[in-house]
Design a protein around this motif. Structure first.
Motif, mmCIF file in Angstrom:
data_model
loop_
_atom_site.group_PDB
_atom_site.id
_atom_site.type_symbol
_atom_site.label_atom_id
_atom_site.label_comp_id
_atom_site.label_asym_id
_atom_site.label_seq_id
_atom_site.Cartn_x
_atom_site.Cartn_y
_atom_site.Cartn_z
ATOM 1 N N GLU A 198 0.839 -1.193 0.000
ATOM 2 C CA GLU A 198 0.000 0.000 0.000
ATOM 3 C C GLU A 198 0.870 1.238 0.000
ATOM 4 N N ARG A 199 0.296 2.342 -0.378
ATOM 5 C CA ARG A 199 1.054 3.597 -0.428
ATOM 6 C C ARG A 199 1.370 4.073 0.986
ATOM 7 N N PRO A 200 2.655 4.357 1.287
ATOM 8 C CA PRO A 200 2.999 4.836 2.637
ATOM 9 C C PRO A 200 2.357 6.180 2.933
ATOM 10 N N VAL A 201 1.735 6.290 4.080
ATOM 11 C CA VAL A 201 1.116 7.552 4.488
ATOM 12 C C VAL A 201 1.588 7.905 5.894
ATOM 13 N N ALA A 202 1.494 9.176 6.221
ATOM 14 C CA ALA A 202 1.918 9.645 7.535
ATOM 15 C C ALA A 202 0.942 9.175 8.609
ATOM 16 N N PRO A 203 1.435 8.578 9.703
ATOM 17 C CA PRO A 203 0.536 8.219 10.800
ATOM 18 C C PRO A 203 0.121 9.466 11.572
ATOM 19 N N PRO A 204 -1.017 9.434 12.273
ATOM 20 C CA PRO A 204 -1.437 10.593 13.082
ATOM 21 C C PRO A 204 -0.412 10.893 14.177
ATOM 22 N N ASP A 205 -0.400 12.138 14.642
ATOM 23 C CA ASP A 205 0.553 12.533 15.676
ATOM 24 C C ASP A 205 -0.083 12.612 17.067
ATOM 25 N N ARG A 206 -1.293 12.032 17.219
ATOM 26 C CA ARG A 206 -1.906 11.885 18.538
ATOM 27 C C ARG A 206 -1.958 10.402 18.879
ATOM 28 N N PHE A 207 -1.820 10.076 20.184
ATOM 29 C CA PHE A 207 -1.513 8.703 20.560
ATOM 30 C C PHE A 207 -2.564 7.695 20.127
ATOM 31 N N PRO B 39 -5.150 7.847 17.915
ATOM 32 C CA PRO B 39 -5.228 7.682 16.451
ATOM 33 C C PRO B 39 -3.974 7.043 15.869
ATOM 34 N N PHE B 40 -2.807 7.340 16.458
ATOM 35 C CA PHE B 40 -1.553 6.736 16.006
ATOM 36 C C PHE B 40 -1.602 5.223 16.170
ATOM 37 N N VAL B 41 -2.039 4.763 17.345
ATOM 38 C CA VAL B 41 -2.145 3.319 17.596
ATOM 39 C C VAL B 41 -3.175 2.697 16.658
ATOM 40 N N TRP B 42 -4.333 3.333 16.503
ATOM 41 C CA TRP B 42 -5.384 2.781 15.657
ATOM 42 C C TRP B 42 -4.941 2.705 14.193
ATOM 43 N N HIS B 43 -4.122 3.642 13.758
ATOM 44 C CA HIS B 43 -3.599 3.638 12.389
ATOM 45 C C HIS B 43 -2.908 2.309 12.075
ATOM 46 N N TYR B 44 -2.155 1.788 13.034
ATOM 47 C CA TYR B 44 -1.421 0.548 12.805
ATOM 48 C C TYR B 44 -2.223 -0.703 13.201
ATOM 49 N N VAL B 45 -3.176 -0.534 14.108
ATOM 50 C CA VAL B 45 -3.910 -1.687 14.651
ATOM 51 C C VAL B 45 -5.151 -2.031 13.831
ATOM 52 N N ARG B 46 -5.640 -1.070 13.084
ATOM 53 C CA ARG B 46 -6.927 -1.249 12.398
ATOM 54 C C ARG B 46 -7.036 -2.542 11.587
ATOM 55 N N ALA C 203 5.728 9.813 13.290
ATOM 56 C CA ALA C 203 4.619 10.650 12.816
ATOM 57 C C ALA C 203 5.087 12.024 12.341
ATOM 58 N N ARG C 204 6.397 12.212 12.251
ATOM 59 C CA ARG C 204 6.892 13.505 11.793
ATOM 60 C C ARG C 204 6.546 13.692 10.315
ATOM 61 N N PRO C 205 5.977 14.823 9.952
ATOM 62 C CA PRO C 205 5.573 15.006 8.538
ATOM 63 C C PRO C 205 6.781 15.036 7.605
ATOM 64 N N LEU C 206 6.568 14.607 6.373
ATOM 65 C CA LEU C 206 7.624 14.621 5.366
ATOM 66 C C LEU C 206 7.945 16.059 4.973
ATOM 67 N N ALA C 207 9.246 16.355 4.881
ATOM 68 C CA ALA C 207 9.650 17.708 4.496
ATOM 69 C C ALA C 207 9.474 17.926 3.001
ATOM 70 N N VAL C 208 9.646 16.852 2.221
ATOM 71 C CA VAL C 208 9.489 16.928 0.768
ATOM 72 C C VAL C 208 8.462 15.885 0.369
ATOM 73 N N THR C 209 7.358 16.320 -0.225
ATOM 74 C CA THR C 209 6.268 15.397 -0.574
ATOM 75 C C THR C 209 5.911 15.517 -2.052
ATOM 76 N N ASP C 210 5.340 14.450 -2.575
ATOM 77 C CA ASP C 210 4.819 14.492 -3.940
ATOM 78 C C ASP C 210 3.535 15.310 -3.962
ATOM 79 N N ARG C 211 3.492 16.303 -4.822
ATOM 80 C CA ARG C 211 2.300 17.147 -4.917
ATOM 81 C C ARG C 211 1.293 16.586 -5.913
#
Length: 615
Positions: free
Chosen positions: A15-24, A26-33, A341-349
């Motif tokens: 799957e396409r890599p996406v940024a995980p949430p930066d709150r605890f 939602p961060f856990v649920w992102h990986y556990v879902r 959860a640190r946002p990417l500094a350079v992203t595909d637009r």
């Protein structure tokens, strides 16, 4: 059976890599879902097992009563044989089956797959971070964070969904059954539960704070140790073993300063539990005997209450340490979240891919500064025609390597744009951009894999013949054929060591040249591509350079001016600006900065007093 449960969730999804949430949460649920259904089954099974176990103690107490009431063994079996068989089936068959299903779901379905999926998804996201992200941290620390976070998230969820539910049902059922036999029997357990909650409120927050500090200290220590191992050649050359000892000792001391408070809290916690459990067992047994003496409860009730109290005593230690570990795991997960959860500094637009029919490169009004520092590139415009070979020249800090980084979109310009065949590099995907550019840098770093994998890195589908031909063009085949590593692997199968440490600098550079030759990209960047080669090998490669660069747009950086004097055009930079431009002969005739640098060369290099060390 095992493999069926192991395949219920794919741990390595494409799957396409996406940024995980930066709150605890939602961060856990992102990986556990993806495991939500398995976790629900796990919760239901944990509740069922907890109830069955407590109910089994009550049933054993009833059997004791039936045995006491029966006048003979025959009368006992006549009256209660069916009940005893049912109890035996529940304890001997149903309980193990529930436990087996619980362990299959948990151990085969969750415990192995969940952390691996977290590592896979986290690793793919981290790989897409900018170079500045990795330059600002220890590689070992980042790897440790990834590994610890995966275990922290898994254990947090498993303990909450399995152990917490199990214990809640267990203690709740015990309290209900105590009260059902005689409400007074539940008194010691109620007092015990209140004391247990108080102990948790006192100790667990402190253990959590210590665990978070320990997780950070562990990551820092690992980073320090890995840093020394990664740079072992530098450590040896500077005889810095003692300095590295002190550096590691400082990190270990910092970690110990978190370990000692944790151990002190553990001792105090264990003592408090022993006192509380001693009260529960003694008071339950004494109260039970007293009630039996009054004729208020049966002997079976006393046996049930006493044995269940002993069981609770053992479980209380296990449960509290599991809760303590839960807070430690939460601490590890939260600590890792700050990195993952640190946002990417350079992203595909966009999802548009770069197309390079010609190979024109254009810098248009570019300005760039690293962070909040002064501008490294200032209002720079430069167009390189398709197939043109351009050399970049200038003192250290002039901005030459920064131009290459902007072309590769490792950084974003603060102003202006970089275009390839009229396409803004910021408006295409990074992967498609970098597939069209081949780079050989001065600091050649190889992957700790085989020679074959390193050469074919930019073109994994290359044939053996293609790889060998590229190695021959890079003057590398002669030494590759003679290579043999410590495991007996030879030639292309030999491993090069971390960052290629088993090879000389010249050998690494020739492998890197073979890699870009095989990649066959339309744009070629040579950043001191032959700096580590001896004169004979360099001369052989220079003879083939026309073949290597034919039909490609070339951007070359060299401090050895003689290696790029024959380029179609030379661009001289100073303080982030272009100050001169022309052929070698034209620039010499002009008598400017290039002529000055050329005149001061000694042995083919720019003089040291011109401060042109490699960028």
């Amino acid at each position: 059976m095992f493999s069926w449960f192991e395949r219920l969730v794919d741990p390595l999804p494409n799957e396409r890599p996406v940024a995980p949430p930066d709150r605890f949460l939602p961060f856990v649920w992102h990986y556990v879902r993806p495991f939500r259904f398995l976790l629900l089954i796990n919760i239901l099974l944990a509740a069922a097992i907890g109830f069955v176990e407590v109910f089994a103690f009550d049933l054993v107490g009833r059997v004791v009563d039936w045995m006491g009431e029966a006048e003979t063994a025959a009368a006992f079996w006549d009256a209660h044989g069916g009940h005893v068989l049912g109890i035996a089936l529940m304890i001997g068959v149903l309980w193990p089956l529930l436990s087996l299903l619980d362990e299959l779901v948990q151990l085969q379905g969750i415990m192995g797959n969940m952390p691996m999926m977290i590592r896979w998804r986290g690793h793919r996201y981290l790989l897409r971070q900018s170079t500045s992200f990795f330059a600002s941290d220890f590689a070992g620390r980042l790897a440790t964070k990834l590994m610890q976070t995966a275990l922290g998230v898994r254990d947090t969820v498993v303990k909450l969904s399995n152990i917490m539910v199990y214990m809640a049902v267990y203690f709740g059922s015990a309290l209900v059954l105590f009260a059902a036999n005689d409400v007074r029997l539940s008194g010691p357990l109620v007092v015990w539960l209140i004391g247990y909650v108080v102990i948790m409120r006192i100790f667990l927050p402190r253990l959590r704070a210590v665990a978070e500090a320990q997780s950070e200290a562990r990551s820092q220590l690992t980073g320090r140790i890995v840093d020394a191992y990664t740079n072992i050649a530098t450590v040896k050359m500077f005889s810095s073993s003692e300095a590295e000892d002190a550096y590691a000792r400082d990190g270990m001391g910092a970690m110990l300063r978190t370990v000692y408070p944790q151990m002190r809290l553990a001792t105090a916690l264990s003592l408090s539990l022993h006192v509380l459990n001693g009260f529960l067992i003694a008071s339950t047994l004494s109260l039970g005997v007293w009630l039996w003496g009054r004729g208020d409860v049966t002997l079976g009730t006393v046996a049930f209450a006493s044995t269940l109290s002993l069981r609770i005593q053992g479980l209380s230690h296990y449960f509290l340490w599991e809760v303590s570990n839960l807070f430690e795991n939460i601490g590890m997960a939260q600590n890792g979240m700050e990195t993952l959860a640190r946002p990417l500094a350079v992203t595909d637009r966009t999802t548009d891919a770069l197309e390079v029919p010609r190979g024109e490169v254009a810098y248009e009004g570019v300005r760039f500064a690293y962070g909040r520092g002064p501008a490294v590139i200032e209002d720079l415009s430069l167009t390189i025609a398709p197939g043109e070979k351009v050399g970049l020249i200038g003192r250290s800090g002039a901005g030459k390597s920064t131009l290459v980084s902007l072309l590769l979109r490792l950084y974003e310009p603060d102003e202006g744009s970089v275009r390839i065949d009229g396409q803004d590099v910021a408006a295409v995907t990074q992967d498609s951009l970098r597939r069209q550019i081949a780079v050989v840098s001065q600091d050649t770093s190889l992957l700790h894999r085989s020679i074959r994998e390193n050469i074919a890195y930019g073109r994994p589908d290359a044939t053996e013949a293609d790889i060998i031909e590229a190695a021959r063009k890079a003057e590398a085949w002669s030494f590759i054929a003679a290579l043999r590593d410590d495991k007996g692997r030879q030639g292309l199968d030999a491993l090069v060591g971390e960052r290629g440490v088993k090879l000389s600098g010249g050998q690494r550079q020739r492998i890197a040249l073979a890699r870009v030759i095989l990649k066959d990209a339309p744009i070629l960047v040579l950043d001191e591509a032959t700096s580590a080669l001896d004169s004979e090998v360099e001369a052989a490669i220079q003879d083939r350079m026309d073949t290597i660069t034919a039909g490609r747009t070339v951007l070359a950086i060299a401090h050895r001016l003689s290696t790029i004097a024959a380029m179609d055009r030379l661009v001289v930079m100073d303080a982030g600006r272009i100050v001169e431009m022309g052929t070698h002969a034209e620039l010499l005739e002009r008598g400017g900065l290039y002529a000055s640098l050329w005149a001061r060369q000694s042995g083919g290099f720019v003089a040291a007093n011109e401060d042109v060390a490699a960028e």
